[in-house]
Design an enzyme around this catalytic site. Structure first.
Site, PDB file in Angstrom:
ATOM      1  N   PRO A   2      46.929  45.151 -88.303  1.00  0.00           N
ATOM      2  CA  PRO A   2      46.212  44.401 -87.272  1.00  0.00           C
ATOM      3  C   PRO A   2      47.159  43.773 -86.238  1.00  0.00           C
ATOM      4  O   PRO A   2      48.258  43.330 -86.571  1.00  0.00           O
ATOM      5  CB  PRO A   2      45.488  43.304 -88.049  1.00  0.00           C
ATOM      6  CG  PRO A   2      45.502  43.744 -89.466  1.00  0.00           C
ATOM      7  CD  PRO A   2      46.734  44.565 -89.626  1.00  0.00           C
ATOM      8  N   LYS A  33      43.728  42.435 -95.015  1.00  0.00           N
ATOM      9  CA  LYS A  33      45.007  43.149 -94.868  1.00  0.00           C
ATOM     10  C   LYS A  33      46.133  42.228 -95.344  1.00  0.00           C
ATOM     11  O   LYS A  33      46.027  41.008 -95.251  1.00  0.00           O
ATOM     12  CB  LYS A  33      45.259  43.523 -93.402  1.00  0.00           C
ATOM     13  CG  LYS A  33      44.213  44.442 -92.788  1.00  0.00           C
ATOM     14  CD  LYS A  33      44.458  45.872 -93.168  1.00  0.00           C
ATOM     15  CE  LYS A  33      43.522  46.800 -92.418  1.00  0.00           C
ATOM     16  NZ  LYS A  33      43.866  48.191 -92.595  1.00  0.00           N
ATOM     17  N   ILE A  65      43.279  49.144 -87.554  1.00  0.00           N
ATOM     18  CA  ILE A  65      42.827  50.421 -88.113  1.00  0.00           C
ATOM     19  C   ILE A  65      41.786  50.136 -89.193  1.00  0.00           C
ATOM     20  O   ILE A  65      42.045  49.377 -90.125  1.00  0.00           O
ATOM     21  CB  ILE A  65      44.011  51.197 -88.737  1.00  0.00           C
ATOM     22  CG1 ILE A  65      45.057  51.519 -87.676  1.00  0.00           C
ATOM     23  CG2 ILE A  65      43.526  52.462 -89.436  1.00  0.00           C
ATOM     24  CD1 ILE A  65      46.362  52.055 -88.235  1.00  0.00           C
TER      25      ILE A  65
END
Length: 118
Positions: A2, A33, A65
């Site tokens: 990120p 994440k 992503i």
């Protein structure tokens, strides 16, 4: 991986110390994440106009992503990012805007290659 870019018209002196690290930790939790993969940029004192007003404001750009690709995901993320930003910046929710951008692995370069091959 990120990427978060926080821009605000607030002067740097009005931002809490360690805001970048706090935002990194919050984003890791919100997006699911590891913090080691989160990248944060904080820009203060940016001349900004939001909704036709130069009153203090902020915008957060979140690119990643796989975790910002649907309305449902972003609705959940938005609620949590707004909670964080209103508390840390002391701004009303209507003075903050968030933009989400989904990324593909081939769009991120790292260590001389792209994430597709890592």
């Amino acid at each position: 991986m990120p990427f978060l870019e926080l821009e605000t018209s607030l002067p740097g002196a009005r931002l809490p110390p360690g805001l970048g690290l706090e935002l990194c930790s919050a984003a890791a939790d919100i997006l699911g994440k590891p913090a080691e993969r989160v990248n944060v940029t904080v820009r203060s004192g940016v001349p900004m106009v939001l909704s036709g007003s130069a009153e203090p404001c902020a915008q957060l750009i979140v690119s990643s992503i796989g975790v910002v690709g649907t309305a449902e995901q972003n609705q959940r993320h938005s609620a949590r990012f707004f909670e964080f930003l209103t508390a840390r910046l002391g701004l009303r929710p209507e003075r903050i805007v968030i933009r989400f951008y989904p990324l593909e692995p081939w769009q991120i370069g790292k260590n001389g290659t792209v994430m597709t091959f890592m």
